[in-house]
Write an enzyme that holds these catalytic residues in place. Sequence first.
Site, PDB file in Angstrom:
ATOM      1  N   LEU A  80       5.631  -0.437  -4.253  1.00 56.43           N
ATOM      2  CA  LEU A  80       4.619  -0.380  -3.198  1.00 56.43           C
ATOM      3  C   LEU A  80       3.744  -1.630  -3.242  1.00 56.43           C
ATOM      4  O   LEU A  80       3.049  -1.859  -4.223  1.00 56.43           O
ATOM      5  CB  LEU A  80       3.737   0.866  -3.388  1.00 56.43           C
ATOM      6  CG  LEU A  80       4.481   2.187  -3.668  1.00 56.43           C
ATOM      7  CD1 LEU A  80       3.505   3.246  -4.144  1.00 56.43           C
ATOM      8  CD2 LEU A  80       5.218   2.650  -2.420  1.00 56.43           C
ATOM      9  N   HIS A  81       3.768  -2.425  -2.177  1.00 60.25           N
ATOM     10  CA  HIS A  81       2.914  -3.617  -2.182  1.00 60.25           C
ATOM     11  C   HIS A  81       2.621  -4.195  -0.809  1.00 60.25           C
ATOM     12  O   HIS A  81       1.831  -5.128  -0.691  1.00 60.25           O
ATOM     13  CB  HIS A  81       3.555  -4.724  -3.044  1.00 60.25           C
ATOM     14  CG  HIS A  81       4.757  -5.356  -2.406  1.00 60.25           C
ATOM     15  ND1 HIS A  81       6.016  -4.802  -2.490  1.00 60.25           N
ATOM     16  CD2 HIS A  81       4.888  -6.482  -1.675  1.00 60.25           C
ATOM     17  CE1 HIS A  81       6.872  -5.570  -1.840  1.00 60.25           C
ATOM     18  NE2 HIS A  81       6.212  -6.584  -1.338  1.00 60.25           N
ATOM     19  N   ARG A  82       3.245  -3.698   0.262  1.00 65.79           N
ATOM     20  CA  ARG A  82       3.050  -4.292   1.577  1.00 65.79           C
ATOM     21  C   ARG A  82       1.578  -4.223   2.009  1.00 65.79           C
ATOM     22  O   ARG A  82       0.918  -3.187   1.841  1.00 65.79           O
ATOM     23  CB  ARG A  82       3.896  -3.560   2.619  1.00 65.79           C
ATOM     24  CG  ARG A  82       5.384  -3.806   2.492  1.00 65.79           C
ATOM     25  CD  ARG A  82       5.786  -5.142   3.061  1.00 65.79           C
ATOM     26  NE  ARG A  82       7.207  -5.395   2.829  1.00 65.79           N
ATOM     27  CZ  ARG A  82       7.817  -6.516   3.157  1.00 65.79           C
ATOM     28  NH1 ARG A  82       7.145  -7.497   3.711  1.00 65.79           N
ATOM     29  NH2 ARG A  82       9.096  -6.680   2.911  1.00 65.79           N
ATOM     30  N   PRO A  83       1.051  -5.318   2.574  1.00 63.26           N
ATOM     31  CA  PRO A  83      -0.344  -5.321   3.013  1.00 63.26           C
ATOM     32  C   PRO A  83      -0.700  -4.152   3.923  1.00 63.26           C
ATOM     33  O   PRO A  83      -1.767  -3.563   3.783  1.00 63.26           O
ATOM     34  CB  PRO A  83      -0.482  -6.663   3.750  1.00 63.26           C
ATOM     35  CG  PRO A  83       0.535  -7.548   3.111  1.00 63.26           C
ATOM     36  CD  PRO A  83       1.691  -6.646   2.770  1.00 63.26           C
ATOM     37  N   ASP A 119       8.503  -0.053   0.021  1.00 64.96           N
ATOM     38  CA  ASP A 119       8.170  -0.780   1.248  1.00 64.96           C
ATOM     39  C   ASP A 119       8.687  -2.215   1.143  1.00 64.96           C
ATOM     40  O   ASP A 119       8.287  -3.092   1.892  1.00 64.96           O
ATOM     41  CB  ASP A 119       6.662  -0.742   1.550  1.00 64.96           C
ATOM     42  CG  ASP A 119       5.811  -1.267   0.405  1.00 64.96           C
ATOM     43  OD1 ASP A 119       6.355  -1.900  -0.529  1.00 64.96           O
ATOM     44  OD2 ASP A 119       4.572  -1.043   0.438  1.00 64.96           O
TER      45      ASP A 119
END
Length: 379
Positions: free
Chosen positions: A210-213, A285
């Site tokens: 999980l890391h998408r802006p 993501d």
Amino acid sequence: MRDSRLSDTLVLHVLGARPNFVKAAPVVSGLAELGVRQGIIHTGQHYDALMSDVFFVDLNLPEPLANLAVGSGSHAQQTAALLTGLEEVVLREQPGLVIVYGDVNSTLAAILVCAKLGVPTAHVEAGLRSFDRGMPEEVNRIVVDALADILFCTSPDALSHLAHEGVPAGKAHLVGNPMIDSLFSALPKLDPAPVQERLGLSGRYAVGTLHRPANVDDPASAKELVDAVLGVAEQLPVVVPLHPRGRQRLAEAGLVDGPNLKIVEPLGYVEFLSLVRGAALVLTDSGGVQEETTMLGVPCLTIRPNTERPITVTHGTNRLVTPAQLPAAAAVALAEGAATPSEELPPLWDGKSGLRIARVVAAWLRGENLSPAARGTVG
């Protein structure tokens, strides 16, 4: 007999984030096989040892000629540092061609620097589109493809997108996916047991990235995402190798280590894919993970409204879900058991993409006309 045009002209690879290393390794290997002189510039966009250095070891990449160590920051701060650092390196090394990968800020900065200096460029993973300009990566993709001289596509839809955007004939080549080359090479080493033992896992488990802006930057969105992941954790243990980006925001939203939720440091390439290979389910993501799970046959739930990799949905094991849909979708995936990819795997995802790219680059260095390969498959 080696062609002096291949050994005399320097080809530079600009790499900044861990997916870049995975995509570049087969290309570096292919060019080495053909006798091309080359070097790597590590921008340091991913600066943690677990986010980059270990990948050089896992993927057998040579030591970089330079490490810019730009680190993190806002898009403007990071891109500005990259522009300054890359210009200095390109001027010093005088490459005949610069190859960039993917859609990160390092990729964008390298293309801009080379366009200003008149240095030819090639883009690996060209033509991918989510059609969502709210994604910073989508903006990078569009700009990079508009400026690059040679475009290497991983899927037929990417080739079609470039044609619709008016890319001239002769620039775009369908070569397959070098990330899958790296996966094929790593398969004999992908043993889930050691990492499962180290993390105390037994039985079924899920892996999350999980890391998408769009998912982690806004507190409300981060809370919705975390609640959804916790809903999955009620069904089976979830391991989350947590990217430094958004770590604090996700922790504030409740993504913390617990009985059925394991928050761990980022993993190396082989260890991470070993963990994924043994998983019952992946929540992500990320773009690359969608492709890797497609080939490994692991059910993947992508927590995004769109994907620039639709071939992972049509030919693979991937499904797009909203955070609200995630727990129920996980229950369905777990009930169905191991995923079965389409019998027709994505075209040219056969472990030979790096060499295809290398052959096109070598032909370009020799001054050969690339038009016959335009818009078609490079064998």
